[in-house]
Enzyme design. Structure first.
Site, PDB file in Angstrom:
ATOM      1  N   ARG A  61       4.856   6.143  26.533  1.00  0.00           N
ATOM      2  CA  ARG A  61       6.312   6.254  26.623  1.00  0.00           C
ATOM      3  C   ARG A  61       7.017   6.494  28.106  1.00  0.00           C
ATOM      4  O   ARG A  61       6.212   6.897  29.009  1.00  0.00           O
ATOM      5  CB  ARG A  61       6.774   7.393  25.925  1.00  0.00           C
ATOM      6  CG  ARG A  61       6.188   7.448  24.434  1.00  0.00           C
ATOM      7  CD  ARG A  61       6.504   8.809  23.815  1.00  0.00           C
ATOM      8  NE  ARG A  61       6.018   9.054  22.444  1.00  0.00           N
ATOM      9  CZ  ARG A  61       6.200  10.160  21.571  1.00  0.00           C
ATOM     10  NH1 ARG A  61       7.194  10.954  21.955  1.00  0.00           N
ATOM     11  NH2 ARG A  61       5.588  10.201  20.294  1.00  0.00           N
ATOM     12  N   ASP A  63      10.862   7.829  29.535  1.00  0.00           N
ATOM     13  CA  ASP A  63      11.965   8.432  28.985  1.00  0.00           C
ATOM     14  C   ASP A  63      12.957   7.329  29.314  1.00  0.00           C
ATOM     15  O   ASP A  63      13.160   6.454  29.994  1.00  0.00           O
ATOM     16  CB  ASP A  63      12.230   9.679  29.814  1.00  0.00           C
ATOM     17  CG  ASP A  63      10.987  10.710  29.335  1.00  0.00           C
ATOM     18  OD1 ASP A  63      10.554  10.554  28.211  1.00  0.00           O
ATOM     19  OD2 ASP A  63      11.019  11.722  30.262  1.00  0.00           O
ATOM     20  N   TYR A 122       2.375   5.717  38.623  1.00  0.00           N
ATOM     21  CA  TYR A 122       3.744   5.740  38.676  1.00  0.00           C
ATOM     22  C   TYR A 122       4.286   5.659  40.269  1.00  0.00           C
ATOM     23  O   TYR A 122       3.538   6.389  41.205  1.00  0.00           O
ATOM     24  CB  TYR A 122       4.402   6.891  38.009  1.00  0.00           C
ATOM     25  CG  TYR A 122       4.525   6.914  36.638  1.00  0.00           C
ATOM     26  CD1 TYR A 122       5.770   6.601  35.872  1.00  0.00           C
ATOM     27  CD2 TYR A 122       3.422   7.168  35.687  1.00  0.00           C
ATOM     28  CE1 TYR A 122       5.870   6.492  34.504  1.00  0.00           C
ATOM     29  CE2 TYR A 122       3.430   7.158  34.260  1.00  0.00           C
ATOM     30  CZ  TYR A 122       4.663   6.760  33.778  1.00  0.00           C
ATOM     31  OH  TYR A 122       4.840   6.840  32.441  1.00  0.00           O
ATOM     32  N   ARG A 209       8.089  13.614  37.126  1.00  0.00           N
ATOM     33  CA  ARG A 209       9.496  14.023  37.614  1.00  0.00           C
ATOM     34  C   ARG A 209       9.294  15.449  38.112  1.00  0.00           C
ATOM     35  O   ARG A 209      10.040  15.900  39.165  1.00  0.00           O
ATOM     36  CB  ARG A 209      10.518  13.913  36.757  1.00  0.00           C
ATOM     37  CG  ARG A 209      10.734  11.999  36.597  1.00  0.00           C
ATOM     38  CD  ARG A 209      11.727  11.931  35.177  1.00  0.00           C
ATOM     39  NE  ARG A 209      12.826  12.740  35.140  1.00  0.00           N
ATOM     40  CZ  ARG A 209      13.429  12.957  34.140  1.00  0.00           C
ATOM     41  NH1 ARG A 209      13.068  12.367  33.071  1.00  0.00           N
ATOM     42  NH2 ARG A 209      14.647  13.806  34.153  1.00  0.00           N
TER      43      ARG A 209
END
Length: 269
Positions: A61, A63, A122, A209
């Protein structure tokens, strides 16, 4: 998701601008989609091509507001006449402009986009300085200072190997284990941004994050590598810094075992 002898497993590499999406994963309410999602858009396009519903499984997933250059997802197709690479223009002709299929390949029927992935990478983009161009703001976190990159990388080197990442887990994360194997984490400059890149076997919800925000907070208040290591070991989310905003985060790439990237018989690929 199941396959049959007449179906082929197709792996997609997907790019999307997450600004106007409620994340990757389709969310249903009373049998209907509750929000606009990337998975939902691609499944609609696949259904138009196939003339029946097609299930799409993603590598994981993202966000709301998070982007992707290298999301991966797979589906089984019963269309025999189309070459795998031709799914790229076929799907892009149907999809909205904020979702693009970049690559399509036939792979082993055993490959699952989520469960077969052995590494996910990422990148988080940070624009530093007093001003940023307007077109950059939806795709970076703008901070009005120039961080100490050497100090950031000293702390980032703590993120290596098998780690309990409870400190960086969000409330509501339902993962049974908070342990993750981190392959690498470091900061570097590209043409206009400071970039934080991190690769791991998997990530907790909002983990990247949370790490990004914590590292920048620790650097700003002149904490040390030892301080950051203690924050990690505390297993206490309250010890960490703020969660970085979503718009700077990109799912950059997914890696799979080479043995699963080639179908058993590639004569018709």
């Amino acid at each position: 998701m199941t396959s049959n002898s007449a179906s082929r497993n197709i792996l997609l590499r997907i790019s999307y601008d997450g600004t106007h999406f409620h994340g990757w994963q389709k969310q249903l309410h009373h049998g209907k989609e509750a929000f606009r999602t990337v998975q939902g858009e691609i499944e609609r396009a696949l259904a138009l091509l196939h003339k029946h519903p097609v299930e799409l499984a993603g590598s994981g997933r993202t966000d709301a507001g998070v982007h992707a250059c290298g999301q991966a997802a797979h589906f089984f197709t019963d269309i025999a006449r189309i070459k795998p690479e031709n799914f790229v223009p076929a799907l892009n002709s149907i999809l909205p402009r904020d979702v693009r299929i970049m690559e399509a390949h036939q792979v082993s029927p055993l490959l699952h986009a989520r469960f077969s992935a052995h590494a996910r990478t990422y990148r988080y983009f940070i624009r530093c300085g007093t001003a940023a161009f307007a077109h950059e703001l939806p795709y970076c976190w703008h901070i009005r200072r120039e961080p100490d990159v050497e100090l950031l990388n000293q702390m980032a080197r703590v993120l290596s190997g098998e780690l309990d990442c409870t400190t960086f887990s969000a409330a509501g994360d339902q993962s049974q284990s908070k342990s993750r194997y981190i392959y690498s984490a470091h900061f570097f400059h590209d043409e206009r941004c400071l970039v934080f890149e991190i690769s791991a076997n998997a990530f907790l919800w909002r983990m990247v994050r949370s790490i990004t925000g914590t590292l920048l907070h620790c650097e700003q208040v002149k904490q040390t590598r030892a301080d950051f290591e203690q924050i990690l070991k505390s297993k206490n989310r309250k010890a960490a810094g703020e969660t970085a905003p979503p718009q700077g985060l990109f799912l950059w790439s997914i890696q799979y075992p080479e043995s699963l990237l080639t179908p058993p018989d590639c004569s018709n690929c």
